[in-house]
Motif scaffolding. Structure first.
Motif, mmCIF file in Angstrom:
data_model
loop_
_atom_site.group_PDB
_atom_site.id
_atom_site.type_symbol
_atom_site.label_atom_id
_atom_site.label_comp_id
_atom_site.label_asym_id
_atom_site.label_seq_id
_atom_site.Cartn_x
_atom_site.Cartn_y
_atom_site.Cartn_z
ATOM 1 N N THR A 5 -6.621 2.581 2.619
ATOM 2 C CA THR A 5 -7.027 1.145 2.004
ATOM 3 C C THR A 5 -6.318 0.414 3.401
ATOM 4 O O THR A 5 -6.633 -0.855 3.334
ATOM 5 C CB THR A 5 -6.079 1.172 0.854
ATOM 6 O OG1 THR A 5 -4.690 1.404 1.168
ATOM 7 C CG2 THR A 5 -6.689 1.696 -0.270
ATOM 8 N N THR A 6 -5.390 1.118 4.209
ATOM 9 C CA THR A 6 -5.055 0.452 5.506
ATOM 10 C C THR A 6 -5.055 1.306 6.733
ATOM 11 O O THR A 6 -4.882 2.488 6.270
ATOM 12 C CB THR A 6 -3.553 -0.038 5.340
ATOM 13 O OG1 THR A 6 -3.466 -1.189 4.262
ATOM 14 C CG2 THR A 6 -3.013 -0.895 6.620
ATOM 15 N N ILE A 58 -2.340 4.975 3.386
ATOM 16 C CA ILE A 58 -2.297 4.148 4.782
ATOM 17 C C ILE A 58 -2.426 5.376 5.755
ATOM 18 O O ILE A 58 -1.819 6.375 6.044
ATOM 19 C CB ILE A 58 -0.773 3.677 5.054
ATOM 20 C CG1 ILE A 58 -0.493 2.669 3.766
ATOM 21 C CG2 ILE A 58 -0.612 3.074 6.384
ATOM 22 C CD1 ILE A 58 0.853 2.251 3.749
ATOM 23 N N CYS A 106 -9.640 1.149 -5.570
ATOM 24 C CA CYS A 106 -8.532 1.653 -5.740
ATOM 25 C C CYS A 106 -7.906 1.199 -6.794
ATOM 26 O O CYS A 106 -7.996 0.196 -7.180
ATOM 27 C CB CYS A 106 -7.281 1.416 -4.596
ATOM 28 S SG CYS A 106 -5.974 2.084 -4.320
ATOM 29 N N HIS A 135 0.382 1.302 -3.545
ATOM 30 C CA HIS A 135 -0.664 1.246 -4.371
ATOM 31 C C HIS A 135 -1.797 1.556 -3.420
ATOM 32 O O HIS A 135 -3.132 1.131 -3.822
ATOM 33 C CB HIS A 135 -0.771 -0.256 -4.896
ATOM 34 C CG HIS A 135 0.244 -0.676 -5.796
ATOM 35 N ND1 HIS A 135 0.326 -0.158 -6.920
ATOM 36 C CD2 HIS A 135 1.389 -1.290 -5.263
ATOM 37 C CE1 HIS A 135 1.581 -0.818 -7.527
ATOM 38 N NE2 HIS A 135 2.021 -1.537 -6.709
ATOM 39 N N GLY A 136 -1.688 2.368 -2.234
ATOM 40 C CA GLY A 136 -2.846 2.743 -1.731
ATOM 41 C C GLY A 136 -2.722 3.883 -0.710
ATOM 42 O O GLY A 136 -1.897 4.819 -1.168
ATOM 43 N N ASP A 192 0.973 -1.127 0.241
ATOM 44 C CA ASP A 192 0.078 0.153 -0.094
ATOM 45 C C ASP A 192 1.052 1.304 -0.131
ATOM 46 O O ASP A 192 0.270 2.222 -0.401
ATOM 47 C CB ASP A 192 -0.888 -0.052 1.345
ATOM 48 C CG ASP A 192 -2.300 -0.897 0.831
ATOM 49 O OD1 ASP A 192 -2.286 -1.887 -0.101
ATOM 50 O OD2 ASP A 192 -3.012 -0.886 1.800
#
Length: 362
Positions: free
Chosen positions: A287-288, A149, A311, A146-147, A143
């Motif tokens: 995402t996290t 946090i 996402c 790609h995300g 992530d």
């Protein structure tokens, strides 16, 4: 190599979906008011039959009303619903109200080997967390690229020399996209930068300083004199600081105030709804989420965090971790409806040091 679980898209061509009615809506009776039998959202992917198609909810969050705008369903906090807006009604979960809740969106294949009776299905101080740690580190590595946090921190993170250094390293190396906390975390982190203490106790030796109980108040006053946290960090050339790392790396720092705050620091949001809005802007991209040693901030964040996110054009799970030395604290969020939360019962200072070493940021 870490790989996100695949999302199972519902087959809306099945007869059961074709036969379902379209959603029923009723005009909101007033600003901030909902009609009788209004539908309330969950943490799962939810679809609403509007016209001839099933539409996925927009801006997901649990405990919201669903308002249909331009043919699309939106999760809207009750206080934001306007008079006469089309609010979805009906509370059935058998498609008879035109709503489908996708509980098994990311269900793992257990090859039919699930048993109804088993030991140690929960999380406690006796649980083994080795795999949980490894999975979390894989998620963070993924992530970071790609995300998004989000970390939620209690002041205990700032009371230890190595924990502060570890958290700062995670920020500096791109593992933090937003940070939520209260006045206390920021105050004691800046206090540690100035005086090497947390509430008057040395953050390494644990020695109590004479008049150390003034240190956090002195810190607040100096930051207020500087006018802002950013100016204070620059003026004092702070380097070994969680807050300073956020300033350097342009990481959004959302500080939500509470009734018991002293000061508070400039930048702390005193209006709870403004604080909620500020947190929500980042949670809608998260995402996290990792929450450390702060029960109230954890519950607040968890209650606005869905179990999924879109996402890079794909629907994926949102990973939510709570870390606390208290079993009660990590279990509280699950009891409040955030059923997808992963809990680790441990000392947060040890957790951060292990994470920083495993991710090679210190």
């Amino acid at each position: 190599m870490f790989k996100l679980p695949e999302y199972t898209v519902p087959d809306f061509s099945k007869a059961i979906f074709e036969a379902a009615p379209v959603v029923n809506t009723v005009p909101a009776p007033g600003d901030g008011l909902l009609p009788d039998n209004f539908y309330a959202t969950t943490i799962y992917p939810e679809y609403f039959k509007i016209g001839s198609s099933w539409e996925l909810i927009n801006a997901p969050r649990m405990d919201c009303a669903v308002v249909v705008r331009d043919g699309k369903p939106y999760a809207v906090e009750a206080r934001r619903v306007g008079k006469d807006e089309a609010v979805v009604v009906g509370r059935e979960e058998d498609l008879s109200n035109g709503v489908f809740i996708h509980y098994d969106a990311f269900k793992e294949n257990n090859n039919g080997r699930v048993q109804s009776f088993a030991f140690r299905t929960g999380k406690s101080r006796e649980s083994s967390y080795s795999r949980d740690y490894d999975q979390l580190y894989d998620i963070l590595r993924h992530d970071r690229e790609h995300g998004s946090i989000v970390w939620v921190l209690g002041p205990a993170v700032a009371f230890d020399f190595d924990a502060r250094r570890s958290m700062s390293g995670l920020i500096e190396h791109g593992y933090v996209d937003a940070l939520f906390a209260g006045n206390a975390l920021a105050t004691h982190d800046l206090e540690a930068g100035l005086f090497h203490t947390g509430l008057g106790q040395d953050i390494y030796t644990k020695e109590l300083y004479y008049n150390g109980h003034y240190h956090h108040l002195e810190t607040i006053n100096r930051v207020r004199c500087a006018g802002s946290i950013e100016t204070f960090v620059t003026q004092n050339n702070l380097s070994d600081s969680i807050v300073a790392s956020c300033v350097r790396k342009n990481v959004p720092l959302v500080l939500a105030g509470s009734i018991r705050d002293d000061g508070p620091l400039p930048g702390v949001i005193g209006n709870v709804y403004e604080a909620q809005d500020a947190m929500r802007r980042h949670i809608m991209k998260a995402t996290t989420v990792i929450a450390l040693a702060t029960q109230l901030h954890t519950i607040a964040t968890g209650n606005m965090t869905p179990s999924w996110q879109i996402c890079e054009g794909k629907l994926r799970p949102v990973y939510f971790y709570t870390i606390d030395i208290s079993e009660f604290a990590v279990g509280k969020l699950h009891d409040r409806g955030s059923l997808s939360v992963n809990s680790i019962v441990t000392n947060v200072q040890d957790f951060l040091i292990n994470a920083a070493r495993s991710l090679e940021v210190i």
